[in-house]
Scaffold this motif. Structure first.
Motif, short mmCIF file in Angstrom:
data_model
loop_
_atom_site.label_atom_id
_atom_site.label_comp_id
_atom_site.label_asym_id
_atom_site.label_seq_id
_atom_site.Cartn_x
_atom_site.Cartn_y
_atom_site.Cartn_z
N ALA A 18 21.07 26.50 -9.73
CA ALA A 18 21.31 27.82 -9.16
C ALA A 18 20.11 28.70 -9.48
N ARG A 19 19.88 29.68 -8.62
CA ARG A 19 18.80 30.63 -8.87
C ARG A 19 19.10 31.41 -10.14
N PRO A 20 18.08 31.66 -10.96
CA PRO A 20 18.35 32.42 -12.18
C PRO A 20 18.80 33.84 -11.85
N HIS A 21 19.67 34.33 -12.67
CA HIS A 21 20.17 35.70 -12.52
C HIS A 21 19.39 36.55 -13.52
N VAL A 22 18.23 37.03 -13.09
CA VAL A 22 17.30 37.74 -13.97
C VAL A 22 17.95 38.98 -14.55
N ALA A 23 18.61 39.77 -13.73
CA ALA A 23 19.24 41.00 -14.21
C ALA A 23 20.27 40.70 -15.29
N GLY A 24 21.06 39.67 -15.09
CA GLY A 24 22.06 39.30 -16.08
C GLY A 24 21.44 38.86 -17.40
N ASP A 25 20.33 38.14 -17.32
CA ASP A 25 19.64 37.70 -18.53
C ASP A 25 19.08 38.89 -19.31
N VAL A 26 18.46 39.82 -18.60
CA VAL A 26 17.89 41.01 -19.25
C VAL A 26 19.01 41.85 -19.87
N LEU A 51 13.55 41.77 -9.94
CA LEU A 51 14.82 42.50 -10.04
C LEU A 51 15.14 43.21 -8.73
N LEU A 52 14.13 43.79 -8.10
CA LEU A 52 14.35 44.44 -6.80
C LEU A 52 14.82 43.43 -5.76
N ALA A 53 14.20 42.25 -5.74
CA ALA A 53 14.60 41.21 -4.79
C ALA A 53 16.03 40.76 -5.05
N GLU A 54 16.43 40.72 -6.31
CA GLU A 54 17.77 40.27 -6.67
C GLU A 54 18.84 41.34 -6.41
N LEU A 55 18.53 42.59 -6.74
CA LEU A 55 19.54 43.64 -6.69
C LEU A 55 19.44 44.53 -5.46
N GLY A 56 18.32 44.50 -4.77
CA GLY A 56 18.18 45.27 -3.55
C GLY A 56 17.91 46.74 -3.76
N PRO A 57 18.22 47.53 -2.74
CA PRO A 57 17.86 48.95 -2.75
C PRO A 57 18.59 49.78 -3.80
N ALA A 58 19.70 49.31 -4.32
CA ALA A 58 20.43 50.09 -5.34
C ALA A 58 19.57 50.33 -6.57
N LEU A 59 18.80 49.31 -6.96
CA LEU A 59 17.93 49.46 -8.12
C LEU A 59 16.81 50.45 -7.83
#
Length: 103
Positions: A18-26, A51-59
């Protein structure tokens, strides 16, 4: 006695992971049990991009990482490449948020 056999997944290893969940790791590091609460998270520009690519415009819109309150995220190109982020913590006895006075 019958033996059970497991199916073999023949896809390449990269396809199985699975793709790493960078935000979750941080966030896991930021909210580590026993550590002081995070005041801000500083990240290198390339990690900020992931993080922007993972979380989108909300970040991009709010500049905070995590729910519900979120931790301010600051881009800092001076950080070392590994791990690529730094958690700055609240000092013991300090306010829960910077600039907030204790009641």
């Amino acid at each position: 006695m019958a033996t059970a056999t497991l199916p073999i997944d023949r896809r390449p290893a990269a396809a199985r992971r699975a793709r790493p969940h960078v935000a979750g790791d941080v966030l896991a590091v930021a909210w580590a049990p026993g550590a002081a609460p995070p005041r801000e998270i500083r990240v290198r520009p390339e990690l900020h991009g992931r993080l922007l690519a993972e979380l989108g415009p909300a970040l991009a819109e709010h500049g905070v990482l995590g729910e519900p309150a979120g931790v301010p995220l600051v881009v800092d190109p001076e950080l070392p490449e590994f791990p690529g982020f730094e958690v700055r913590r609240i000092r013991p006895g300090g306010p829960a948020r910077p600039g907030v006075l204790a009641a």
